[in-house]
Design a protein around this motif. Structure first.
Motif, PDB file in Angstrom:
ATOM      1  N   VAL A 259       0.848  -1.184   0.000  1.00 14.56           N
ATOM      2  CA  VAL A 259       0.000   0.000   0.000  1.00 14.56           C
ATOM      3  C   VAL A 259       0.888   1.239   0.000  1.00 14.56           C
ATOM      4  O   VAL A 259       2.013   1.215   0.519  1.00 14.56           O
ATOM      5  CB  VAL A 259      -0.949  -0.009   1.225  1.00 14.56           C
ATOM      6  N   GLN A 260       0.398   2.308  -0.592  1.00 16.08           N
ATOM      7  CA  GLN A 260       1.150   3.558  -0.618  1.00 16.08           C
ATOM      8  C   GLN A 260       1.042   4.279   0.726  1.00 16.08           C
ATOM      9  O   GLN A 260       0.065   4.090   1.465  1.00 16.08           O
ATOM     10  CB  GLN A 260       0.624   4.459  -1.734  1.00 16.08           C
ATOM     11  N   PRO A 261       2.014   5.108   1.050  1.00 16.00           N
ATOM     12  CA  PRO A 261       1.901   5.915   2.274  1.00 16.00           C
ATOM     13  C   PRO A 261       0.595   6.705   2.286  1.00 16.00           C
ATOM     14  O   PRO A 261       0.181   7.255   1.260  1.00 16.00           O
ATOM     15  CB  PRO A 261       3.110   6.834   2.181  1.00 16.00           C
ATOM     16  N   GLY A 262      -0.022   6.714   3.455  1.00 16.41           N
ATOM     17  CA  GLY A 262      -1.321   7.355   3.590  1.00 16.41           C
ATOM     18  C   GLY A 262      -2.495   6.443   3.324  1.00 16.41           C
ATOM     19  O   GLY A 262      -3.645   6.818   3.593  1.00 16.41           O
ATOM     20  N   GLY A 263      -2.218   5.261   2.828  1.00 18.71           N
ATOM     21  CA  GLY A 263      -3.277   4.315   2.510  1.00 18.71           C
ATOM     22  C   GLY A 263      -3.745   3.527   3.720  1.00 18.71           C
ATOM     23  O   GLY A 263      -3.285   3.749   4.842  1.00 18.71           O
ATOM     24  N   SER A 264      -4.670   2.597   3.472  1.00 18.28           N
ATOM     25  CA  SER A 264      -5.284   1.808   4.534  1.00 18.28           C
ATOM     26  C   SER A 264      -5.285   0.331   4.179  1.00 18.28           C
ATOM     27  O   SER A 264      -5.317  -0.035   2.992  1.00 18.28           O
ATOM     28  CB  SER A 264      -6.730   2.266   4.763  1.00 18.28           C
ATOM     29  N   LEU A 265      -5.277  -0.474   5.206  1.00 21.02           N
ATOM     30  CA  LEU A 265      -5.463  -1.919   5.087  1.00 21.02           C
ATOM     31  C   LEU A 265      -6.254  -2.383   6.302  1.00 21.02           C
ATOM     32  O   LEU A 265      -6.162  -1.781   7.379  1.00 21.02           O
ATOM     33  CB  LEU A 265      -4.125  -2.668   5.050  1.00 21.02           C
ATOM     34  N   ARG A 266      -6.991  -3.475   6.137  1.00 19.51           N
ATOM     35  CA  ARG A 266      -7.628  -4.122   7.276  1.00 19.51           C
ATOM     36  C   ARG A 266      -7.140  -5.554   7.364  1.00 19.51           C
ATOM     37  O   ARG A 266      -7.343  -6.349   6.435  1.00 19.51           O
ATOM     38  CB  ARG A 266      -9.153  -4.103   7.175  1.00 19.51           C
ATOM     39  N   LEU A 267      -6.496  -5.855   8.466  1.00 14.30           N
ATOM     40  CA  LEU A 267      -6.035  -7.216   8.721  1.00 14.30           C
ATOM     41  C   LEU A 267      -7.119  -7.982   9.466  1.00 14.30           C
ATOM     42  O   LEU A 267      -7.832  -7.422  10.297  1.00 14.30           O
ATOM     43  CB  LEU A 267      -4.746  -7.206   9.532  1.00 14.30           C
TER      44      LEU A 267
END
Length: 125
Positions: free
Chosen positions: A12-20
């Motif tokens: 993911v790019q900086p500033g982005g989001s992920l949900r684990l």
């Protein structure tokens, strides 16, 4: 057989989001605190968040406070880590783990004795 399986990592790019997600099986999730930890190359594994058995208590490391949110759905046997405003220094393998003792909130690494296999999170442009 007791098992914890992480998923949701990626690039993911900086500033982005992920949900684990941390899917649990082989035990009653309702009874145990769950923690999220991470380990970057060349660094020790560190605790970043933990959640009590009912979800009423949550704790965060200073490095992720205000950006990450831990939650759980005991009916789905799953614990989540929502990660927003990701930074390159968040790059690591992320692990979920189950506390040793039921019905106690613990966040220290030595309070956990069952671990998932980890999922890689890479934050890079």
């Amino acid at each position: 057989q007791l098992q914890l399986v992480e998923s949701g990592g990626g690039l993911v790019q900086p500033g982005g989001s992920l949900r684990l997600s941390c899917a649990a099986s082989g035990f009653t999730l309702d009874y145990y605190a769950i923690g999220w930890f991470r380990q970057a190359p060349g660094k020790e594994r560190e605790g970043i968040s933990c959640i009590g058995s009912s979800g009423g208590v949550t704790k965060y490391a200073d490095s992720v406070k205000g950006r990450f949110t831990i939650s759980r759905d005991n009916a789905k046997n799953t614990v989540y880590l929502q990660m927003n405003n990701l930074k390159p220094e968040d790059t690591a393998v992320y692990y979920c783990a189950r506390a040793r003792t039921p019905l106690r909130i613990v966040c220290a690494l030595d309070g956990y004795n069952y671990w998932g296999q980890g999922t890689q999170v890479t934050v890079s442009s």
